[in-house]
Design a protein around this motif. Structure first.
Motif, PDB file in Angstrom:
ATOM      1  N   HIS A  46       0.915  -1.187   0.079  1.00  0.00           N
ATOM      2  CA  HIS A  46       0.008   0.077  -0.049  1.00  0.00           C
ATOM      3  C   HIS A  46       0.830   1.239   0.014  1.00  0.00           C
ATOM      4  O   HIS A  46       0.213   2.330   0.059  1.00  0.00           O
ATOM      5  CB  HIS A  46      -0.955   0.035   1.132  1.00  0.00           C
ATOM      6  N   ALA A  47       2.284   1.106  -0.201  1.00  0.00           N
ATOM      7  CA  ALA A  47       2.852   2.211  -0.271  1.00  0.00           C
ATOM      8  C   ALA A  47       3.365   2.790  -1.663  1.00  0.00           C
ATOM      9  O   ALA A  47       2.788   2.302  -2.548  1.00  0.00           O
ATOM     10  CB  ALA A  47       4.438   2.166   0.392  1.00  0.00           C
ATOM     11  N   THR A  48       4.378   3.557  -1.965  1.00  0.00           N
ATOM     12  CA  THR A  48       4.837   4.199  -3.321  1.00  0.00           C
ATOM     13  C   THR A  48       6.210   3.840  -3.577  1.00  0.00           C
ATOM     14  O   THR A  48       6.461   4.157  -4.713  1.00  0.00           O
ATOM     15  CB  THR A  48       4.478   5.543  -3.322  1.00  0.00           C
ATOM     16  N   GLY A  49       6.954   3.179  -2.636  1.00  0.00           N
ATOM     17  CA  GLY A  49       8.353   3.207  -3.013  1.00  0.00           C
ATOM     18  C   GLY A  49       8.890   2.201  -3.961  1.00  0.00           C
ATOM     19  O   GLY A  49       7.978   1.354  -4.597  1.00  0.00           O
ATOM     20  N   PRO A  50       9.995   2.244  -4.282  1.00  0.00           N
ATOM     21  CA  PRO A  50      10.603   1.182  -5.278  1.00  0.00           C
ATOM     22  C   PRO A  50      10.387  -0.143  -4.939  1.00  0.00           C
ATOM     23  O   PRO A  50      10.452  -1.112  -5.894  1.00  0.00           O
ATOM     24  CB  PRO A  50      11.928   1.793  -5.474  1.00  0.00           C
ATOM     25  N   PHE A  51      10.539  -0.578  -3.813  1.00  0.00           N
ATOM     26  CA  PHE A  51      10.322  -1.902  -3.294  1.00  0.00           C
ATOM     27  C   PHE A  51       8.822  -2.140  -2.669  1.00  0.00           C
ATOM     28  O   PHE A  51       8.649  -1.091  -1.884  1.00  0.00           O
ATOM     29  CB  PHE A  51      11.350  -2.480  -2.251  1.00  0.00           C
ATOM     30  N   THR A  52       8.309  -3.266  -2.895  1.00  0.00           N
ATOM     31  CA  THR A  52       7.015  -3.386  -2.196  1.00  0.00           C
ATOM     32  C   THR A  52       7.191  -4.183  -1.097  1.00  0.00           C
ATOM     33  O   THR A  52       7.788  -5.569  -1.221  1.00  0.00           O
ATOM     34  CB  THR A  52       5.982  -3.969  -3.295  1.00  0.00           C
ATOM     35  N   LEU A  53       6.727  -4.229   0.118  1.00  0.00           N
ATOM     36  CA  LEU A  53       6.687  -5.146   1.243  1.00  0.00           C
ATOM     37  C   LEU A  53       5.843  -6.190   0.695  1.00  0.00           C
ATOM     38  O   LEU A  53       4.383  -6.081   0.942  1.00  0.00           O
ATOM     39  CB  LEU A  53       6.446  -4.450   2.580  1.00  0.00           C
ATOM     40  N   ALA A  54       6.256  -7.538   0.621  1.00  0.00           N
ATOM     41  CA  ALA A  54       5.322  -8.628   0.145  1.00  0.00           C
ATOM     42  C   ALA A  54       4.950  -9.347   1.337  1.00  0.00           C
ATOM     43  O   ALA A  54       3.952 -10.070   0.960  1.00  0.00           O
ATOM     44  CB  ALA A  54       6.166  -9.374  -0.949  1.00  0.00           C
ATOM     45  N   GLU A  55       5.802  -9.694   2.191  1.00  0.00           N
ATOM     46  CA  GLU A  55       5.424 -10.795   3.074  1.00  0.00           C
ATOM     47  C   GLU A  55       6.398 -10.151   4.576  1.00  0.00           C
ATOM     48  O   GLU A  55       7.530  -9.815   4.363  1.00  0.00           O
ATOM     49  CB  GLU A  55       5.755 -12.104   2.727  1.00  0.00           C
ATOM     50  N   VAL A  56       5.924 -10.328   5.663  1.00  0.00           N
ATOM     51  CA  VAL A  56       6.583 -10.190   6.830  1.00  0.00           C
ATOM     52  C   VAL A  56       6.294 -11.341   7.481  1.00  0.00           C
ATOM     53  O   VAL A  56       5.172 -11.904   7.971  1.00  0.00           O
ATOM     54  CB  VAL A  56       6.178  -8.923   7.650  1.00  0.00           C
ATOM     55  N   ASN A  57       7.382 -12.219   8.081  1.00  0.00           N
ATOM     56  CA  ASN A  57       7.280 -13.294   9.064  1.00  0.00           C
ATOM     57  C   ASN A  57       7.594 -12.884  10.349  1.00  0.00           C
ATOM     58  O   ASN A  57       8.706 -13.352  10.654  1.00  0.00           O
ATOM     59  CB  ASN A  57       8.285 -14.524   8.323  1.00  0.00           C
ATOM     60  N   GLY A  58       6.903 -12.437  10.899  1.00  0.00           N
ATOM     61  CA  GLY A  58       7.116 -12.067  12.328  1.00  0.00           C
ATOM     62  C   GLY A  58       8.152 -11.024  12.377  1.00  0.00           C
ATOM     63  O   GLY A  58       8.521 -10.142  11.852  1.00  0.00           O
ATOM     64  N   ALA A  59       9.136 -11.526  13.568  1.00  0.00           N
ATOM     65  CA  ALA A  59      10.309 -10.806  13.823  1.00  0.00           C
ATOM     66  C   ALA A  59      11.441 -11.786  13.188  1.00  0.00           C
ATOM     67  O   ALA A  59      12.623 -11.386  13.582  1.00  0.00           O
ATOM     68  CB  ALA A  59      10.632 -11.000  15.563  1.00  0.00           C
ATOM     69  N   VAL A  60      11.187 -12.641  12.198  1.00  0.00           N
ATOM     70  CA  VAL A  60      12.153 -13.313  11.541  1.00  0.00           C
ATOM     71  C   VAL A  60      12.681 -12.792  10.291  1.00  0.00           C
ATOM     72  O   VAL A  60      14.035 -12.707  10.049  1.00  0.00           O
ATOM     73  CB  VAL A  60      11.727 -14.891  11.426  1.00  0.00           C
ATOM     74  N   SER A  61      11.768 -12.595   9.339  1.00  0.00           N
ATOM     75  CA  SER A  61      12.331 -12.254   8.079  1.00  0.00           C
ATOM     76  C   SER A  61      10.951 -11.561   7.423  1.00  0.00           C
ATOM     77  O   SER A  61       9.904 -11.293   7.814  1.00  0.00           O
ATOM     78  CB  SER A  61      12.644 -13.634   7.061  1.00  0.00           C
ATOM     79  N   ALA A  62      11.531 -10.837   6.034  1.00  0.00           N
ATOM     80  CA  ALA A  62      10.653 -10.207   5.269  1.00  0.00           C
ATOM     81  C   ALA A  62      11.081 -10.228   3.704  1.00  0.00           C
ATOM     82  O   ALA A  62      12.308 -10.469   3.470  1.00  0.00           O
ATOM     83  CB  ALA A  62      10.651  -8.752   5.552  1.00  0.00           C
ATOM     84  N   THR A  63      10.018 -10.218   3.025  1.00  0.00           N
ATOM     85  CA  THR A  63      10.297 -10.272   1.506  1.00  0.00           C
ATOM     86  C   THR A  63       9.707  -9.078   0.786  1.00  0.00           C
ATOM     87  O   THR A  63       8.690  -8.744   1.075  1.00  0.00           O
ATOM     88  CB  THR A  63       9.512 -11.588   0.693  1.00  0.00           C
ATOM     89  N   LEU A  64      10.414  -8.614  -0.094  1.00  0.00           N
ATOM     90  CA  LEU A  64      10.341  -7.410  -0.767  1.00  0.00           C
ATOM     91  C   LEU A  64      10.461  -7.859  -2.163  1.00  0.00           C
ATOM     92  O   LEU A  64      11.526  -8.434  -2.622  1.00  0.00           O
ATOM     93  CB  LEU A  64      11.179  -6.088  -0.735  1.00  0.00           C
ATOM     94  N   GLU A  65       9.648  -7.223  -3.038  1.00  0.00           N
ATOM     95  CA  GLU A  65       9.487  -7.261  -4.417  1.00  0.00           C
ATOM     96  C   GLU A  65       9.846  -5.973  -5.133  1.00  0.00           C
ATOM     97  O   GLU A  65       9.175  -5.009  -4.598  1.00  0.00           O
ATOM     98  CB  GLU A  65       8.467  -8.168  -5.080  1.00  0.00           C
ATOM     99  N   ARG A  66      10.129  -6.018  -6.413  1.00  0.00           N
ATOM    100  CA  ARG A  66      10.405  -4.630  -7.153  1.00  0.00           C
ATOM    101  C   ARG A  66       8.893  -4.242  -7.403  1.00  0.00           C
ATOM    102  O   ARG A  66       8.139  -4.701  -7.760  1.00  0.00           O
ATOM    103  CB  ARG A  66      11.254  -4.868  -8.601  1.00  0.00           C
ATOM    104  N   ASN A  67       8.658  -2.751  -7.225  1.00  0.00           N
ATOM    105  CA  ASN A  67       7.447  -2.195  -7.703  1.00  0.00           C
ATOM    106  C   ASN A  67       7.862  -1.627  -9.006  1.00  0.00           C
ATOM    107  O   ASN A  67       8.466  -0.591  -9.348  1.00  0.00           O
ATOM    108  CB  ASN A  67       7.194  -0.899  -6.696  1.00  0.00           C
ATOM    109  N   ASP A  68       7.054  -2.519  -9.953  1.00  0.00           N
ATOM    110  CA  ASP A  68       7.299  -2.032 -11.494  1.00  0.00           C
ATOM    111  C   ASP A  68       6.588  -0.857 -11.852  1.00  0.00           C
ATOM    112  O   ASP A  68       6.610  -0.475 -13.069  1.00  0.00           O
ATOM    113  CB  ASP A  68       7.017  -3.244 -12.205  1.00  0.00           C
ATOM    114  N   THR A  69       5.630  -0.273 -11.046  1.00  0.00           N
ATOM    115  CA  THR A  69       4.824   0.734 -11.162  1.00  0.00           C
ATOM    116  C   THR A  69       5.244   2.095 -10.579  1.00  0.00           C
ATOM    117  O   THR A  69       4.786   3.090 -10.752  1.00  0.00           O
ATOM    118  CB  THR A  69       3.310   0.552 -10.794  1.00  0.00           C
TER     119      THR A  69
END
Length: 508
Positions: free
Chosen positions: A191-214
């Motif tokens: 729901h943000a506007t930056g160059p990377f999209t926060l795709a998944e957050v695994n609690g306090a362990v990890s997170a996955t970001l994908e390129r925001n192609d728009t």
């Protein structure tokens, strides 16, 4: 009291290193498997796990900013001046109002359109958040849309720093979807506007970001980022050493020489490490006891012994990362006379707390404990992950709290730090300080539009705060970030700590 014993500093045994590296690899590999780009994906080890489920209203906002997920109306250049981001221009309209022109043809990561109504919604939500973001500790924003492309922002008092304030990550602009769940935390994922999209957050362990192609600006050069939250500094360093991560933030001083110059990048910061004393209750509600604690501390021993010379002895609240401060500094005002050792020995046990996420702080706490005990205090130490401690620290449950604080983080000007940390209504007031001379001095500084006059007034406020002994400055940090500069390009070395991974960060 014997000389403080140096804590053991060494790389982890090989077996332990292998286990930690395996954990990091497992996390980053699993994060990358669902995305694209293979080995071109960035693998990053961050020190701080989400403390508020990635809410933009606390310290998680900085994590979102450092990962290039969120943006505000403005951003800061290297000198701390505001430049366009989601607003293309702005102008002042009277003493308390500003007009901001919204960037046209811009969409959120969920495909909805950025317009003035979206900006108003985000700023109003930040204003109403509880607890309030630190950057709003000393002001109130009233945003209104004037058509689809213009936002008027009116402040409670004249606010010459509003364009810099709006660059704070806690004032990021998000789409309506971020606020869709009534009563739930604001959700920036997608729901943000930056160059990377926060795709998944695994609690306090990890997170996955994908390129925001728009993305409205230059597209990210990396296809995605796989993040591991690793509170243990040695584990982050070992993961970097074994190439299980590409970037490791806040490399421990003890590991810097082991990693070597090709992996270690040291640069000045605006961060001051200090001992916050609880002025609201307990032993340190007495100014004489705070003065005794301050007199007991030897910051140079910390610089030499804990930081191995990679820090500067604290001279005040503002260090070398705020270059104008030294020439304007004045002596502390209103200090109490320190209690005698005999008086100190009669006091109850104090609880001294710090956190593990910054690897030097537990060792700092051990040395500070020994220095306080040498002066007659009885000290119990509490050390945990920061996410487990923040609420208790803000609630005043510790007698002393050692923290590392970036004095320019909120507005690139220290007045917001002074307001949030040391005034009666401050939202990050761990010291629980409420003193009229401090509030008056900070309010005066905040109202000044002239930069030189404001800086001078800020140093008057610093003198009043230091005079209260609510905070004992310890050291001014230098940052040490880790990455292989022969392999990883475009990592941001930002003294204000708002950026790390950018659209330009890439492998090769």
């Amino acid at each position: 009291m014997p000389t403080p014993r140096r804590l053991r500093r060494a790389a982890l045994p090989l077996a332990a290193t292998a286990l930690l590296a395996t954990a990091v690899t497992a996390c980053t590999s699993s994060g990358g498997s669902g995305g694209s780009g293979g080995d071109q994906r960035l693998k990053v080890a961050l020190a701080f796990p989400p403390a508020q489920a990635m809410s933009p209203y606390g310290d998680d906002a900085v994590t979102l900013s450092r990962l290039a997920v969120v943006e505000g109306l403005t951003r800061l250049d290297r000198d701390g001046e505001a430049e366009p981001a989601l607003a293309t221009s702005w102008k002042r309209d009277g003493d308390r109002a500003w007009l901001f022109t919204i960037r046209p043809d811009t969409v959120f990561q969920d495909g909805t359109e950025l317009d003035a109504a979206a900006v108003v919604r985000s700023l109003a939500a930040a204003q109403q958040a509880s607890p309030k973001p630190r950057v709003l500790s000393d002001t109130t924003l009233t945003p209104t849309a004037e058509g689809a492309g213009t936002v008027r922002i009116t402040t409670k008092d004249a606010d010459p720093l509003l364009p810099q304030r709006l660059a704070n990550p806690s004032l990021s602009v998000l789409s309506a979807g971020a606020y869709a769940k009534s009563g739930a935390k604001v959700d920036p994922a997608g729901h943000a506007t930056g160059p990377f999209t926060l795709a998944e957050v695994n609690g306090a362990v990890s997170a996955t970001l994908e390129r925001n192609d728009t993305y409205w600006g230059a597209k990210a050069k990396a296809p995605g980022v796989d993040v591991k939250f690793v509170a243990d500094g040695t584990a982050r360093a070992n993961a970097l050493r074994t190439k299980d991560v590409d970037v490791a933030e806040y490399v421990p001083i003890s590991q810097a020489s082991l990693l070597g110059d090709g992996l270690v990048h040291e640069f000045p910061s605006a961060r001051t490490n200090g001992l916050s004393l609880n002025t609201g209750r307990g032993v340190f509600a007495d100014p004489a006891m705070r003065a005794a604690a301050r007199a007991a501390i030897d910051p140079k021993a910390l610089v030499d012994g804990v930081y191995e010379g990679r820090a500067d002895t604290a001279q005040g609240l503002l260090g070398p990362g705020v270059p104008w401060a030294a020439d304007l500094r004045t002596a502390p005002t209103g200090r109490a006379k320190a209690a005698t050792p005999a008086e100190v020995r009669k006091t109850p046990e104090i609880v001294l707390a710090t956190y593990t996420n910054r690897p030097e702080l537990p060792e700092v706490a051990t040395v500070v404990q020994q220095q306080l005990e040498k002066s007659g205090f009885t000290v119990k130490q509490v050390v945990r992950d920061y996410a487990q401690m923040e609420a208790d620290a803000l609630a005043g449950k510790y007698d002393g709290f050692i923290q590392a604080r970036n004095t320019l983080l909120d507005t690139a000007d220290p007045v917001s730090y002074l307001a949030s940390d040391f005034t009666c209504d401050g939202s990050f007031n761990i010291t629980q300080l409420c003193a009229k001379p401090v509030d008056t001095a900070v309010d005066r500084a905040a109202a000044l539009a002239d930069t030189d006059a404001r800086h001078k007034a800020e140093m008057t406020a610093e003198a009043a705060i230091l005079g209260s002994d609510a905070l004992v400055p310890l050291v001014h940090e230098r940052f040490v970030q880790g990455y292989d500069d022969a392999r990883v390009q475009g990592v941001a070395l930002d003294p204000m700590e708002r950026t790390l991974i950018t659209a330009d960060t890439r492998i090769g």
